[in-house]
Scaffold this motif. Structure first.
Motif, PDB file in Angstrom:
ATOM      1  N   SER A  64       2.187  -0.693   6.649  1.00 12.55           N
ATOM      2  CA  SER A  64       1.342  -0.089   5.827  1.00 12.55           C
ATOM      3  C   SER A  64      -0.169   0.102   5.909  1.00 12.55           C
ATOM      4  O   SER A  64      -1.058   0.931   5.710  1.00 12.55           O
ATOM      5  N   PHE A 113     -10.563   5.675  -0.220  1.00  8.33           N
ATOM      6  CA  PHE A 113     -10.921   6.163   1.155  1.00  8.33           C
ATOM      7  C   PHE A 113      -9.876   7.257   1.570  1.00  8.33           C
ATOM      8  O   PHE A 113     -10.204   8.167   2.162  1.00  8.33           O
ATOM      9  N   LEU A 114      -8.488   7.114   1.242  1.00  6.13           N
ATOM     10  CA  LEU A 114      -7.578   8.171   1.689  1.00  6.13           C
ATOM     11  C   LEU A 114      -7.609   9.334   0.644  1.00  6.13           C
ATOM     12  O   LEU A 114      -6.886  10.204   0.810  1.00  6.13           O
ATOM     13  N   GLY A 115      -8.843   9.256  -0.199  1.00  6.86           N
ATOM     14  CA  GLY A 115      -8.696  10.544  -0.970  1.00  6.86           C
ATOM     15  C   GLY A 115      -7.966  10.640  -2.078  1.00  6.86           C
ATOM     16  O   GLY A 115      -7.881  11.710  -2.767  1.00  6.86           O
ATOM     17  N   GLY A 119     -14.639   3.283  -2.235  1.00  3.06           N
ATOM     18  CA  GLY A 119     -13.911   3.717  -1.218  1.00  3.06           C
ATOM     19  C   GLY A 119     -13.968   5.103  -1.061  1.00  3.06           C
ATOM     20  O   GLY A 119     -14.125   5.883   0.088  1.00  3.06           O
ATOM     21  N   LEU A 128      -4.308   3.498   6.952  1.00  7.47           N
ATOM     22  CA  LEU A 128      -5.746   3.614   7.020  1.00  7.47           C
ATOM     23  C   LEU A 128      -6.139   3.469   8.379  1.00  7.47           C
ATOM     24  O   LEU A 128      -7.175   4.365   8.763  1.00  7.47           O
ATOM     25  N   PHE A 164     -10.123  -0.484   6.819  1.00  9.27           N
ATOM     26  CA  PHE A 164     -10.615   0.770   7.190  1.00  9.27           C
ATOM     27  C   PHE A 164     -12.012   0.491   7.287  1.00  9.27           C
ATOM     28  O   PHE A 164     -12.718   1.425   8.128  1.00  9.27           O
ATOM     29  N   PHE A 184      -1.557  14.852   1.098  1.00 14.05           N
ATOM     30  CA  PHE A 184      -2.558  16.139   0.741  1.00 14.05           C
ATOM     31  C   PHE A 184      -1.728  17.659   0.702  1.00 14.05           C
ATOM     32  O   PHE A 184      -2.109  18.575  -0.120  1.00 14.05           O
ATOM     33  N   LEU A 237       0.930  -1.181  -0.068  1.00 12.53           N
ATOM     34  CA  LEU A 237       0.018   0.320  -0.011  1.00 12.53           C
ATOM     35  C   LEU A 237       0.950   1.186  -0.008  1.00 12.53           C
ATOM     36  O   LEU A 237       0.615   2.256  -0.537  1.00 12.53           O
ATOM     37  N   ALA A 267      -9.952   0.455  -3.146  1.00  5.50           N
ATOM     38  CA  ALA A 267     -10.881   1.176  -2.249  1.00  5.50           C
ATOM     39  C   ALA A 267     -10.174   1.858  -0.888  1.00  5.50           C
ATOM     40  O   ALA A 267     -10.592   3.247  -0.666  1.00  5.50           O
ATOM     41  N   GLY A 268      -9.075   1.341  -0.538  1.00  4.86           N
ATOM     42  CA  GLY A 268      -8.197   1.929   0.288  1.00  4.86           C
ATOM     43  C   GLY A 268      -7.624   3.389  -0.103  1.00  4.86           C
ATOM     44  O   GLY A 268      -7.721   4.385   0.639  1.00  4.86           O
ATOM     45  N   ARG A 271       0.019  10.419   5.361  1.00  2.00           N
ATOM     46  CA  ARG A 271      -1.557  10.691   4.689  1.00  2.00           C
ATOM     47  C   ARG A 271      -1.707  12.203   4.449  1.00  2.00           C
ATOM     48  O   ARG A 271      -2.006  12.682   3.313  1.00  2.00           O
ATOM     49  N   ILE A 327      -9.604  -4.200  -2.726  1.00  2.00           N
ATOM     50  CA  ILE A 327      -9.271  -3.763  -1.217  1.00  2.00           C
ATOM     51  C   ILE A 327      -8.516  -2.471  -1.265  1.00  2.00           C
ATOM     52  O   ILE A 327      -8.618  -1.465  -0.784  1.00  2.00           O
TER      53      ILE A 327
END
Lengths: 304, 336
Positions: free
Chosen positions: B274, A240-242, A254, B278, B146, B297, A148, A236-237, B293, A233
């Motif tokens: 990792s 989810f994190l944008g 996600g 999440l 998550f 951004f 990831l 989607a992760g 994270r 997965i």
């Protein structure tokens, strides 16, 4: 009570499926309860993805204006099977359209990982020598970063978005397939049929592509199915994190969970429903993958 | 044995060099040039010039790479965060203990629940408990971390209010001292028992969410290993000479079955890093995961470059320790 003839017939029924590896694998797969459940779940997922415009009652970004013109979330009801989200959009329609994204992303990213991985792995295994060492050390480096995290680094470089996420998840899959195929090719390379092909002067490329690869493919098929599950997965992760599709009206599962923290108390179903959709599709691919592993395992052959 | 360790250590060199090369070119591929990218909003012409000087950015690429290697390895300088303007290494020192604490608790949960689960499943092979444990572990690997984290947070924090939903420590405990930045350890050292309880309460939900996948895998491997060992001759001998079943299970079955389990535990520990990205995001837990994270951004490239390099090094080292540890506890493997 069965007559002797019936007993014998039953015996023959059991012994019938011996028409080669694929026939037998198919027989075992269709007689594995887990794999059948997995098949049903995946079929549901694929049907939703392909037939979204006929199944979904509304367009995924259609906002339902409520009395007084206020957009607000609404729990599941008969009008809206899975309720309305924060923008007043029909959640059921969004889930159905979301299947399209997950399927597309899963297929594309696994194809990227599989094709490049298979190419690198089979070349490394077949050619050997320093090319093998070079390719495999490169794969080691790629595997040295947790999946990831690696995908996030790639997305951070390419920028957030749908195709970037597909590329990232695909690249993460390359070393897994490369390793698998190299091992598989190495196991096949010294078999008698390869020696025979070589002896009658079949070109090396044809030996690799039409003799070794077809025989080395079964672990790749299993891994490919399981990789679909992990890809869904991971994507989607990232969503989810944008890091997924940047247009927030995109019904990617996600992405639908990104802001869910803010209204978890008021509308928990908005978190649970997309979550369930992900779990069901992942479970389906995992079940089929496990079933395929058992069906294609040469050690289990002949034990229908 | 020594040769194995040395060879394994030597293998680290190409891996780390490759990684640094990847990260080096990554920053150079960013829009606007490396100095502007790494400095972010602060990029005044003077600062850019200073930066170009320090990292030799006006020189040929290969010289730049060696300069970058030197600055990173020798000075342990990972640059300054573009968002917080603090040194990346300082932030790692603050946040990494939080992630280690979380990962440790997650692993503890996975082991304490997973090993008995797998063991009893194997004991009742094919029975109801076995079927249920198989089903549970399948669910375990099919539910994204998550999603589980959000559900746990909703049920136990939002709905029932039993456990806190965000953070690492109650905001009202502002006078707690943190000599090590491992809050559990800090509370024990300073004998602040109410703080200790608060810190543990903050860890429970994230640890369960993060530990779900290792739990499923530990349970599966334990089950398979116990099934394997159970039919060994030495187990039959132990039974035949009349040892009580608990002694046979503990001393002969479990001890041998746990060998493969330890490897899996080690490998999963690396992967927890990792997964932490999440989990920490859902629970607003101030570890390296949520830090990275936020860095994505803010386009905080020094944090991303330094943080990813740091985590990858940790991951590689954990794997090394696992391999060596496995060789140490397993007398049958001597890695010649």
């Amino acid at each position: 009570m069965m007559s002797v003839a019936e007993l014998e017939a039953a015996q023959i029924q059991l012994e019938q499926p011996t028409g080669g590896l694929w026939h037998e694998a198919w027989y075992r797969l269709t007689h594995n309860v887990g794999a059948i459940i997995g098949g049903v779940l995946v079929a549901l997922f694929v049907v939703a993805a392909l037939g979204a415009q006929w199944i979904a009652p509304a367009h995924p970004s259609n906002e339902t204006f409520l009395i007084g013109g206020i957009l607000k979330p609404e729990p599941p009801s008969l009008d809206h099977l899975l309720g309305l989200d924060i923008q007043g959009r029909d959640v059921f329609s969004r889930i159905v359209y979301g299947a399209r994204y997950s399927l597309l992303i899963g297929v594309v990213s696994v194809s990227i990982g599989l094709s490049i991985g298979v190419l690198l792995g089979s070349i490394a295994g077949f050619v050997g020598g320093y090319i093998d060492a070079l390719v495999m050390r490169l794969m080691d480096i790629m595997l040295a970063v947790p999946g990831l995290l690696f995908a996030i680094a790639i997305v951070a470089m390419l920028g957030a978005g749908l195709w970037q996420v597909m590329v990232a998840v695909g690249v993460v899959n390359i070393p897994i397939f490369a390793r698998l195929l190299r091992g598989s090719v190495l196991a096949q390379r010294d078999n008698d049929y390869v020696l025979a092909a070589r002896a009658v002067g079949v070109p090396r490329r044809r030996i690799l592509f039409s003799h070794i690869l077809p025989n080395a493919m079964s672990p790749v098929i299993v891994q490919g199915t399981l990789a679909m599950a992990t890809a869904i997965i991971d994507v989607a992760g990232l969503g989810f994190l944008g890091l997924g599709p940047q247009d927030p009206s995109t019904p990617e599962w996600g992405t639908m969970l990104t802001d869910v923290n803010e209204y978890l108390a008021a509308a928990p179903y908005l978190a649970i429903i997309p979550g369930l959709a992900i779990v069901i599709s992942v479970l389906g691919f995992n079940l089929i993958g496990d079933g395929l592993r058992e069906a294609l395992d040469p050690k289990l052959r002949g034990r229908a | 044995m020594l040769r194995f360790v040395v060879r394994r250590l030597l293998l680290l060199v190409p891996i780390l060099l490759g990684l640094s090369l990847l990260l080096f070119f990554w920053v150079r591929a960013l829009p606007g040039g490396p100095a502007e990218a790494l400095l972010g909003e602060r990029a005044t012409p003077e600062l850019v010039a200073q930066y170009n000087e320090r990292y030799g950015l006006n020189e040929p690429v290969y010289k730049q790479y060696f300069k970058y290697l030197g600055v990173t390895a020798r000075d342990r300088d990972l640059g300054v965060s573009a968002a917080s303007h603090r040194k990346v290494s300082t932030e790692i020192r603050e946040r990494f203990p939080a992630t280690v604490e979380l990962a440790f608790m997650a692993m503890l949960f996975a082991v304490v629940v997973g090993i008995p689960l797998g063991f009893f499943a194997a004991k009742r092979y094919g029975g109801l408990f076995d079927q249920m444990s198989l089903f549970l572990s399948l669910i375990g690997i099919s539910v994204p971390i998550f999603v589980l984290a959000i559900i746990l947070k909703y049920v136990f924090a939002v709905r029932l209010g039993w456990l806190p939903s965000v953070g690492r420590i109650d905001l009202l405990i502002f006078d707690a001292k943190h000599p090590t930045n491992f809050y559990v350890l800090d509370a024990i050292i300073t004998r602040e028992w109410s703080t200790l309880w608060d810190v543990i309460k903050h860890l429970i939900l994230p640890a369960i969410a993060l530990g779900s996948i290792p739990l499923a895998i530990v349970a599966r491997i334990t089950r398979a290993a116990v099934l394997d060992v159970q039919n060994e001759d030495y187990v039959r001998t132990a039974r035949a000479k009349g040892l009580p079943p608990t002694v046979v299970d503990g001393r002969h079955v479990l001890r041998n079955a746990l060998l493969p389990v330890t490897t899996v535990i080690g490998l999963q520990t690396g992967l927890l890093l990792s997964g932490a990205i999440l989990t920490e995001t859902v629970f607003a837990y101030p570890g390296v995961g949520s830090w990275l994270r936020d860095a994505i951004f803010n386009r905080d490239y020094p944090v991303l470059q330094g943080g990813i390099l740091f985590l990858a090094v940790i991951f590689v080292l954990v794997n090394l320790v696992v391999d060596v540890g496995y060789a140490l506890i397993n007398p049958r493997i001597r890695y010649s």
